[in-house]
Scaffold this active site. Structure first.
Site, PDB file in Angstrom:
ATOM      1  N   ASN A 125       0.845  -1.243  -0.008  1.00  0.00           N
ATOM      2  CA  ASN A 125       0.127   0.343   0.024  1.00  0.00           C
ATOM      3  C   ASN A 125       0.638   0.650   0.409  1.00  0.00           C
ATOM      4  O   ASN A 125       1.095   1.147   0.926  1.00  0.00           O
ATOM      5  CB  ASN A 125      -1.077   0.181   1.305  1.00  0.00           C
ATOM      6  CG  ASN A 125      -1.615   0.983   1.658  1.00  0.00           C
ATOM      7  OD1 ASN A 125      -2.439   1.684   0.428  1.00  0.00           O
ATOM      8  ND2 ASN A 125      -2.037   1.677   2.173  1.00  0.00           N
TER       9      ASN A 125
ATOM     10  N   GLU B  54      -6.205  -4.379  10.540  1.00  0.00           N
ATOM     11  CA  GLU B  54      -4.370  -3.637  10.593  1.00  0.00           C
ATOM     12  C   GLU B  54      -5.108  -2.935  11.935  1.00  0.00           C
ATOM     13  O   GLU B  54      -5.242  -1.855  11.721  1.00  0.00           O
ATOM     14  CB  GLU B  54      -4.495  -2.933   9.421  1.00  0.00           C
ATOM     15  CG  GLU B  54      -4.411  -3.587   8.282  1.00  0.00           C
ATOM     16  CD  GLU B  54      -3.935  -2.264   7.297  1.00  0.00           C
ATOM     17  OE1 GLU B  54      -2.332  -2.688   6.915  1.00  0.00           O
ATOM     18  OE2 GLU B  54      -4.467  -1.186   6.832  1.00  0.00           O
TER      19      GLU B  54
ATOM     20  N   SER C 100       3.269  -2.167  10.384  1.00  0.00           N
ATOM     21  CA  SER C 100       3.953  -2.157  10.551  1.00  0.00           C
ATOM     22  C   SER C 100       5.500  -3.516   9.690  1.00  0.00           C
ATOM     23  O   SER C 100       6.039  -4.195  11.109  1.00  0.00           O
ATOM     24  CB  SER C 100       5.089  -2.268  11.682  1.00  0.00           C
ATOM     25  OG  SER C 100       3.937  -0.774  12.550  1.00  0.00           O
TER      26      SER C 100
ATOM     27  N   LYS D  68       0.303   4.637  -0.593  1.00  0.00           N
ATOM     28  CA  LYS D  68      -0.076   5.399   0.066  1.00  0.00           C
ATOM     29  C   LYS D  68      -0.330   6.316  -0.815  1.00  0.00           C
ATOM     30  O   LYS D  68       0.075   6.446  -1.919  1.00  0.00           O
ATOM     31  CB  LYS D  68      -0.037   5.684   1.772  1.00  0.00           C
ATOM     32  CG  LYS D  68      -0.128   4.267   2.779  1.00  0.00           C
ATOM     33  CD  LYS D  68       0.618   4.746   3.989  1.00  0.00           C
ATOM     34  CE  LYS D  68       0.321   3.095   4.404  1.00  0.00           C
ATOM     35  NZ  LYS D  68      -0.549   4.010   6.418  1.00  0.00           N
TER      36      LYS D  68
ATOM     37  N   HIS E  66      -9.679   1.111   4.641  1.00  0.00           N
ATOM     38  CA  HIS E  66      -8.120   1.671   5.408  1.00  0.00           C
ATOM     39  C   HIS E  66      -9.098   2.191   6.316  1.00  0.00           C
ATOM     40  O   HIS E  66      -9.305   3.439   6.941  1.00  0.00           O
ATOM     41  CB  HIS E  66      -7.313   1.992   3.794  1.00  0.00           C
ATOM     42  CG  HIS E  66      -5.666   1.868   4.716  1.00  0.00           C
ATOM     43  ND1 HIS E  66      -5.819   3.108   5.900  1.00  0.00           N
ATOM     44  CD2 HIS E  66      -4.363   1.633   4.993  1.00  0.00           C
ATOM     45  CE1 HIS E  66      -4.310   2.655   6.169  1.00  0.00           C
ATOM     46  NE2 HIS E  66      -4.266   1.830   5.488  1.00  0.00           N
TER      47      HIS E  66
ATOM     48  N   GLY F  85       2.760   2.299  11.015  1.00  0.00           N
ATOM     49  CA  GLY F  85       3.666   3.189  10.636  1.00  0.00           C
ATOM     50  C   GLY F  85       3.589   4.032  11.677  1.00  0.00           C
ATOM     51  O   GLY F  85       4.321   4.772  11.757  1.00  0.00           O
TER      52      GLY F  85
ATOM     53  N   GLU G  77      -7.326   4.887   7.656  1.00  0.00           N
ATOM     54  CA  GLU G  77      -6.918   6.594   7.709  1.00  0.00           C
ATOM     55  C   GLU G  77      -7.698   6.712   7.184  1.00  0.00           C
ATOM     56  O   GLU G  77      -8.516   7.198   6.429  1.00  0.00           O
ATOM     57  CB  GLU G  77      -5.312   6.497   6.370  1.00  0.00           C
ATOM     58  CG  GLU G  77      -4.121   6.341   7.300  1.00  0.00           C
ATOM     59  CD  GLU G  77      -3.061   5.873   6.928  1.00  0.00           C
ATOM     60  OE1 GLU G  77      -2.901   5.392   5.363  1.00  0.00           O
ATOM     61  OE2 GLU G  77      -1.995   4.776   8.000  1.00  0.00           O
TER      62      GLU G  77
HETATM   63  P1  PGA Z   1       3.156   0.924   6.996  1.00  0.00           P
HETATM   64  O1  PGA Z   1       0.752   0.548   7.037  1.00  0.00           O
HETATM   65  O2  PGA Z   1       2.871  -1.378   6.936  1.00  0.00           O
HETATM   66  O3  PGA Z   1       3.409   1.751   7.293  1.00  0.00           O
HETATM   67  O4  PGA Z   1       2.594   0.320   9.229  1.00  0.00           O
HETATM   68  C1  PGA Z   1       0.542  -0.483   6.498  1.00  0.00           C
HETATM   69  C2  PGA Z   1      -0.934  -0.138   6.048  1.00  0.00           C
HETATM   70  O5  PGA Z   1      -1.539   1.394   6.800  1.00  0.00           O
HETATM   71  O6  PGA Z   1      -1.209  -0.689   5.183  1.00  0.00           O
END
Ligand code: PGA
Length: 254
Positions: free
Chosen positions: A15, A171, A213, A17, A100, A177, A102
Site C-alpha cells: 500500500n 490492521e 509495520s 499510500k 483502510h 506506521g 486512514e
Molecule cells: P505500515 O502501513 O506497514 O506502514 O504500518 C500498513 C498499512 O497502513 O496498510
C-alpha cells in the site's frame, strides 16, 4: 486474486499510500519485477490514482497485480473527486483497498460505506480488500474482537457469495506506521476470530492479511501463524529490498 476463493495462497500487497513520483515508481517497479516474477506468493501494489496508468504499463506481462487505495460507492455522476469502480476496471485494475483505517479516521468512512464500496468494486469485477482494525484505546479496553466484529458485520451481511470474492486485512491502528507490530500471537488471535466468522458464513478459504509495520525482519514469524495468509504492507512497500524480503518470507511460509 480469484485464488482467494479456493486456495488461501499467500498474498503480499504493498500500500503505497500518498507516496511516489513517476521516477520513484519506475525504479521501485523495475526492482520488484524480477523478484516477484515466479514468486510463490502472489504480489500486488496499490498505487495513488494518478499513477495507476504508469503502474499498468510498467507491470504489463508481469505477475504483479496492481490496484487502487479507494473507490467510490457510487456508479457515476456528480461526485467531484471520486473515482468509480468501472473507471478502475476499465484499464485493468484488479483490486482495491476499502475501509483502510486512514479512510475511516480521516474521512469518517463508516463500516456501512465500506461495505457499499466493496459491493461497487465487485460489481465492476474488482477484488475488494476490506481493512479492519482496532485503535489502541479499544485494545486497551478489551474491545478488540467486538470492534472487528462490528466493522465486519455489514460486509459479512453481503452474504457468502460476495465475501468469497474478497480479501480481508486486519490492521491494528496502533501498529500502522508506528514501527510497533502486533506480536504474531496477538495477530493470530484476531485472525482466528475473523476466520471463525468466515467459517460460520461458509467461506473459510478467504485470505486474511495482516498489516501494521510488517517488515522483512518480522514477516516470517507473522506469516507462520495458522490464520495469517500474507501481509498488507505500507512503509516497507516503498523499499524494494524490504518488500522483496517480505515476499520471500511469504513464499517460505506457504
Ligand atoms: P505500515 O502501513 O506497514 O506502514 O504500518 C500498513 C498499512 O497502513 O496498510
Amino acid at each position: 486474486m480469484s485464488a482467494s476463493i479456493a486456495s488461501r495462497r499467500k498474498l503480499v500487497l504493498g500500500n503505497w499510500k500518498m507516496n511516489g513520483s513517476l521516477a520513484a515508481n519506475a525504479s521501485l517497479l523495475e526492482a520488484l519485477k524480477p523478484v516477484c516474477t515466479g514468486a510463490v506468493a502472489q504480489v500486488g501494489v496499490a498505487a495513488p490514482f494518478p499513477y495507476l496508468s504508469q503502474v499498468q504499463l510498467a507491470l504489463a506481462g508481469s505477475d504483479i497485480l496492481w490496484g487502487a487505495q479507494d473507490v467510490s460507492a457510487q456508479a457515476s455522476g456528480a461526485f467531484t473527486g471520486e473515482v468509480s469502480a468501472a473507471m478502475l476496471a476499465e484499464f485493468g485494475c484488479r483490486f482495491v483497498l476499502v475501509g483502510h483505517s486512514e479512510r475511516r479516521s480521516l474521512h469518517a468512512e463508516t463500516s456501512e460505506q465500506v461495505a457499499a464500496k466493496a459491493t461497487a468494486a465487485q460489481g465492476a469485477g474488482l477484488t475488494p480488500v476490506v481493512c479492519v482494525g482496532e485503535s489502541l484505546a479499544e485494545r486497551e479496553a478489551g474491545q478488540t474482537l467486538a470492534v472487528i466484529e462490528a466493522q465486519l458485520a455489514p460486509v459479512l451481511a453481503l452474504g457468502a457469495q460476495a465475501v468469497a470474492g474478497m480479501v480481508i486485512a486486519y490492521e491494528p491502528v496502533w501498529a500502522i506506521g508506528t514501527g510497533r507490530t502486533a506480536s504474531p500471537e496477538q495477530a493470530q488471535e484476531v485472525h482466528a476470530a475473523i476466520r471463525a466468522q468466515l467459517a460460520a458464513l461458509g467461506v473459510p478459504q478467504v485470505q486474511v492479511l495482516y498489516g501494521g509495520s510488517v517488515k522483512s525482519s518480522n514477516a516470517a514469524s507473522l506469516f507462520a501463524m495458522a490464520d495469517i495468509d500474507g501481509g498488507l504492507v505500507g512503509g516497507a512497500a516503498l523499499d524494494a529490498k524490504d518488500f522483496a524480503g517480505i515476499v520471500e518470507a511469504a513464499g517460505q511460509a506457504a
